[in-house]
Design a protein around this motif. Structure first.
Motif, PDB file in Angstrom:
ATOM      1  N   ALA A   1       0.830  -1.207   0.000  1.00  0.00           N
ATOM      2  CA  ALA A   1       0.000   0.000   0.000  1.00  0.00           C
ATOM      3  C   ALA A   1       0.863   1.255   0.000  1.00  0.00           C
ATOM      4  O   ALA A   1       0.633   2.190  -0.783  1.00  0.00           O
ATOM      5  CB  ALA A   1      -0.925  -0.014   1.217  1.00  0.00           C
ATOM      6  N   GLY A   2       1.859   1.292   0.875  1.00  0.00           N
ATOM      7  CA  GLY A   2       2.729   2.463   0.924  1.00  0.00           C
ATOM      8  C   GLY A   2       3.523   2.652  -0.352  1.00  0.00           C
ATOM      9  O   GLY A   2       3.691   3.778  -0.834  1.00  0.00           O
TER      10      GLY A   2
ATOM     11  N   VAL B   1       1.095   3.926  -3.201  1.00  0.00           N
ATOM     12  CA  VAL B   1       0.709   5.326  -2.962  1.00  0.00           C
ATOM     13  C   VAL B   1       1.879   6.251  -3.254  1.00  0.00           C
ATOM     14  O   VAL B   1       1.721   7.327  -3.845  1.00  0.00           O
ATOM     15  CB  VAL B   1       0.215   5.514  -1.517  1.00  0.00           C
ATOM     16  CG1 VAL B   1       0.087   7.000  -1.177  1.00  0.00           C
ATOM     17  CG2 VAL B   1      -1.122   4.823  -1.327  1.00  0.00           C
TER      18      VAL B   1
ATOM     19  N   LEU C   1       2.449   7.587  -6.817  1.00  0.00           N
ATOM     20  CA  LEU C   1       1.522   8.593  -7.346  1.00  0.00           C
ATOM     21  C   LEU C   1       2.067  10.009  -7.228  1.00  0.00           C
ATOM     22  O   LEU C   1       1.552  10.931  -7.860  1.00  0.00           O
ATOM     23  CB  LEU C   1       0.177   8.512  -6.603  1.00  0.00           C
ATOM     24  CG  LEU C   1      -0.581   7.181  -6.708  1.00  0.00           C
ATOM     25  CD1 LEU C   1      -1.820   7.216  -5.831  1.00  0.00           C
ATOM     26  CD2 LEU C   1      -0.955   6.894  -8.159  1.00  0.00           C
TER      27      LEU C   1
ATOM     28  N   GLN D   1       8.390   1.177   3.660  1.00  0.00           N
ATOM     29  CA  GLN D   1       6.948   1.215   3.893  1.00  0.00           C
ATOM     30  C   GLN D   1       6.499   0.034   4.757  1.00  0.00           C
ATOM     31  O   GLN D   1       5.715   0.202   5.698  1.00  0.00           O
ATOM     32  CB  GLN D   1       6.196   1.210   2.564  1.00  0.00           C
ATOM     33  CG  GLN D   1       6.458   2.424   1.696  1.00  0.00           C
ATOM     34  CD  GLN D   1       7.784   2.393   0.956  1.00  0.00           C
ATOM     35  OE1 GLN D   1       8.381   3.427   0.713  1.00  0.00           O
ATOM     36  NE2 GLN D   1       8.254   1.208   0.585  1.00  0.00           N
TER      37      GLN D   1
ATOM     38  N   PRO E   1       3.311  10.733   1.722  1.00  0.00           N
ATOM     39  CA  PRO E   1       2.100   9.892   1.756  1.00  0.00           C
ATOM     40  C   PRO E   1       2.420   8.402   1.747  1.00  0.00           C
ATOM     41  O   PRO E   1       1.722   7.614   2.377  1.00  0.00           O
ATOM     42  CB  PRO E   1       1.353  10.312   0.489  1.00  0.00           C
ATOM     43  CG  PRO E   1       1.810  11.711   0.227  1.00  0.00           C
ATOM     44  CD  PRO E   1       3.244  11.748   0.650  1.00  0.00           C
ATOM     45  N   GLY E   2       3.476   8.021   1.042  1.00  0.00           N
ATOM     46  CA  GLY E   2       3.861   6.616   1.002  1.00  0.00           C
ATOM     47  C   GLY E   2       4.336   6.089   2.340  1.00  0.00           C
ATOM     48  O   GLY E   2       4.413   4.868   2.538  1.00  0.00           O
TER      49      GLY E   2
ATOM     50  N   VAL F   1       0.632   6.206   4.867  1.00  0.00           N
ATOM     51  CA  VAL F   1      -0.346   5.126   4.641  1.00  0.00           C
ATOM     52  C   VAL F   1       0.006   3.857   5.418  1.00  0.00           C
ATOM     53  O   VAL F   1      -0.847   3.309   6.139  1.00  0.00           O
ATOM     54  CB  VAL F   1      -0.496   4.841   3.135  1.00  0.00           C
ATOM     55  CG1 VAL F   1      -1.263   3.540   2.904  1.00  0.00           C
ATOM     56  CG2 VAL F   1      -1.218   5.995   2.458  1.00  0.00           C
TER      57      VAL F   1
END
Length: 208
Positions: free
Chosen positions: A106-107, A110, A113, A127, A174-175, A178
């Motif tokens: 997930a990290g 994200v 992006l 992450q 953000p990475g 999350v």
């Protein structure tokens, strides 16, 4: 789980990361500890959403193992080894792996992006490590683990990543946020579940 259980999943993840990341570094740079450009990691598992659209699902795992800098890889492996020593013995090994994998994927995705191509390849274990650390932090805050040594491990695992974020980006990436949320939520949910010892405890004498 018994406190004497050997953290096999942690050991396997750490050894696999060491072998694969250094092997890729050797193949690309000719040096086991050599740094490589992130674009050079695409054939070895660097991941973007475009790869997933092509069903290259093997990258979800491989991307957690490869690193641009092997010094960074060693830090991640050490952090995971220390965290796993405390945490894997308190949860099922499969659950530990699942948290590592989900938080890491997930990290990583994200994070892609917020980077422009072709440098938006997702790589590295930071992450996943942050997800595991956040899980451990939740257990520590809820009193499930009461150890000063573990608090030091948490600081060692969490502070450098976010300090570098603020130094180079000015905000938490953000990475990184999350997996922190995923691990924290998982930790608090885990603390709310009754232990097996309580679930199988005999009724009190005279009880209903």
């Amino acid at each position: 789980m018994k406190s004497t259980q050997i953290p096999y999943i942690t050991i396997i993840i750490c050894l696999t990361t060491l072998i694969y990341s250094m092997g890729v570094a050797l193949a690309v740079s000719g040096n086991l500890m050599g740094s490589v450009r992130i674009t050079q990691l695409e054939p070895y598992g660097g991941v973007t959403f475009a790869h997933l659209e092509n069903l290259e699902l093997w990258r979800l795992l491989a991307s957690q193992l490869i690193h641009v800098k092997q010094s960074h890889m060693l830090f991640n492996v050490l952090s995971l080894a220390l965290l796993g020593f405390f945490l894997e013995r308190r949860v099922h090994g499969f659950m530990f792996f699942l948290l590592w994998f989900i938080a890491g994927v997930a990290g990583t995705l994200v994070g892609t992006l917020f980077v422009t191509p072709p440098w938006n390849l997702g790589t590295g274990a930071s992450q996943a490590v942050l997800g595991i650390a956040a899980f451990g932090l939740a257990l520590f805050l809820r009193g499930a683990i009461q150890s000063r040594a573990f608090l030091i491990v948490l600081c060692f695992s969490l502070i450098p990543a976010f300090a570098l974020d603020f130094i180079y980006a000015g905000y938490p990436k953000p990475g990184h946020v999350v997996p922190l949320l995923i691990g924290g939520i998982a930790g608090f949910v885990h603390c709310r579940q009754p232990s097996k010892a309580l679930q199988h405890a005999p009724p009190r004498a005279g009880g209903v």
